[in-house]
Design a protein around this motif. Structure first.
Motif, PDB file in Angstrom:
ATOM      1  N   CYS A  49       0.802  -1.228   0.000  1.00 30.74           N
ATOM      2  CA  CYS A  49       0.000   0.000   0.000  1.00 30.74           C
ATOM      3  C   CYS A  49       0.830   1.271   0.000  1.00 30.74           C
ATOM      4  N   GLY A  50       2.127   1.181   0.358  1.00 27.85           N
ATOM      5  CA  GLY A  50       2.936   2.389   0.392  1.00 27.85           C
ATOM      6  C   GLY A  50       2.333   3.426   1.326  1.00 27.85           C
ATOM      7  N   PRO A  51       2.197   4.681   0.872  1.00 26.60           N
ATOM      8  CA  PRO A  51       1.679   5.731   1.749  1.00 26.60           C
ATOM      9  C   PRO A  51       0.186   5.687   1.995  1.00 26.60           C
ATOM     10  N   GLY A  52      -0.531   4.738   1.383  1.00 33.64           N
ATOM     11  CA  GLY A  52      -1.908   4.466   1.778  1.00 33.64           C
ATOM     12  C   GLY A  52      -2.996   5.217   1.045  1.00 33.64           C
ATOM     13  N   HIS A  53      -2.658   5.985   0.012  1.00 36.40           N
ATOM     14  CA  HIS A  53      -3.692   6.790  -0.653  1.00 36.40           C
ATOM     15  C   HIS A  53      -4.712   5.930  -1.400  1.00 36.40           C
ATOM     16  N   TRP A  54      -4.242   4.817  -1.998  1.00 32.01           N
ATOM     17  CA  TRP A  54      -5.212   3.932  -2.663  1.00 32.01           C
ATOM     18  C   TRP A  54      -6.096   3.222  -1.644  1.00 32.01           C
ATOM     19  N   THR A  55      -5.534   2.851  -0.502  1.00 34.41           N
ATOM     20  CA  THR A  55      -6.336   2.210   0.540  1.00 34.41           C
ATOM     21  C   THR A  55      -7.453   3.138   0.990  1.00 34.41           C
ATOM     22  N   ASP A  56      -7.101   4.386   1.237  1.00 37.87           N
ATOM     23  CA  ASP A  56      -8.098   5.375   1.636  1.00 37.87           C
ATOM     24  C   ASP A  56      -9.142   5.586   0.533  1.00 37.87           C
ATOM     25  N   PHE A  57      -8.687   5.602  -0.709  1.00 41.08           N
ATOM     26  CA  PHE A  57      -9.609   5.755  -1.837  1.00 41.08           C
ATOM     27  C   PHE A  57     -10.637   4.624  -1.851  1.00 41.08           C
ATOM     28  N   LEU A  58     -10.173   3.387  -1.656  1.00 41.08           N
ATOM     29  CA  LEU A  58     -11.097   2.246  -1.613  1.00 41.08           C
ATOM     30  C   LEU A  58     -12.060   2.368  -0.440  1.00 41.08           C
ATOM     31  N   ALA A  59     -11.541   2.785   0.708  1.00 40.70           N
ATOM     32  CA  ALA A  59     -12.401   2.943   1.882  1.00 40.70           C
ATOM     33  C   ALA A  59     -13.476   3.993   1.627  1.00 40.70           C
ATOM     34  N   ARG A  60     -13.121   5.052   0.915  1.00 41.19           N
ATOM     35  CA  ARG A  60     -14.093   6.108   0.625  1.00 41.19           C
ATOM     36  C   ARG A  60     -15.142   5.685  -0.394  1.00 41.19           C
TER      37      ARG A  60
END
Length: 202
Positions: A49-60
């Motif tokens: 996930c690295g810095p997590g921006h894609w994870t947050d995008f999926l959560a949103r």
């Protein structure tokens, strides 16, 4: 992968500044991830996930999203930036979930440092972890043949779309969509969207 993780850990601040935001994401990639994520149920892991921006995008998007990575500096930054999203330390070849425990895995440029002889093991682990009907989405550096190149962080590999898609199919997924793009000043891009078949992998 351990060497690559250590190299990313050492450059986590630089990498996050350059790429750690959805503002740095191409619109086509955002649209592809949205199409892939539509209809997924259950937990979805952003692997590497690295810095997590894609994870947050999926959560949103309303998904039960979790980020995993081996580089602790990335995880620390991700937890600080997205306090409502879970992140934990885990590897691509050991995602730490029961068989069929996931609704999907996003591996966006996460396999590029895995040598070709190790890719099948990673895909087998992802197939084990994803429930039948669940999704897999890969982003990678596209090339005319499988070959290494000098990446800024650690040695990485180019893959032809067809060659990597064949590995994905062999692991137990059905390829649903592929994408290719060449933008000025960056390496050619490839993506593969797939769904987990029922039953054992071939």
């Amino acid at each position: 992968m351990g060497d690559a993780s250590a190299a990313y850990a050492a450059r986590a601040e630089e990498y996050t500044a350059l790429f750690g935001s959805m503002d740095a994401v191409h619109d086509d990639d955002r649209d592809l991830v949205l199409r892939w994520a539509a209809g997924l149920t259950g937990r979805v892991v952003d692997a590497g996930c690295g810095p997590g921006h894609w994870t947050d995008f999926l959560a949103r998007q309303g998904l039960d999203a979790e980020g995993i990575d081996l580089a602790e500096p990335f995880l620390s930054r991700a937890r600080a930036a997205y306090p409502g999203v879970p992140f934990r330390r885990a590897a691509l070849d050991d995602v730490g979930v029961p068989d069929g425990g996931l609704g999907g895995v996003l591996a966006w440029y996460s396999l590029i440092h895995t040598p070709p002889e190790g890719v099948d093991d990673v895909l087998a682990e992802l197939a084990r972890a994803v429930a039948p009907g669940g999704g897999l989405l890969l982003g990678f550096c596209r090339g005319p043949r499988v070959e290494p190149f000098d990446h800024a962080v650690a040695t990485a590999w180019f893959w032809p779309v067809d060659a990597l898609a064949a590995r994905v199919e062999r692991a137990g997924f059905d390829v649903v969509e592929t994408a290719e793009r060449t933008d000025p000043g960056v390496r050619p891009h490839g993506a593969i969207s797939a769904r987990r078949r029922a039953g054992l992998s071939a």
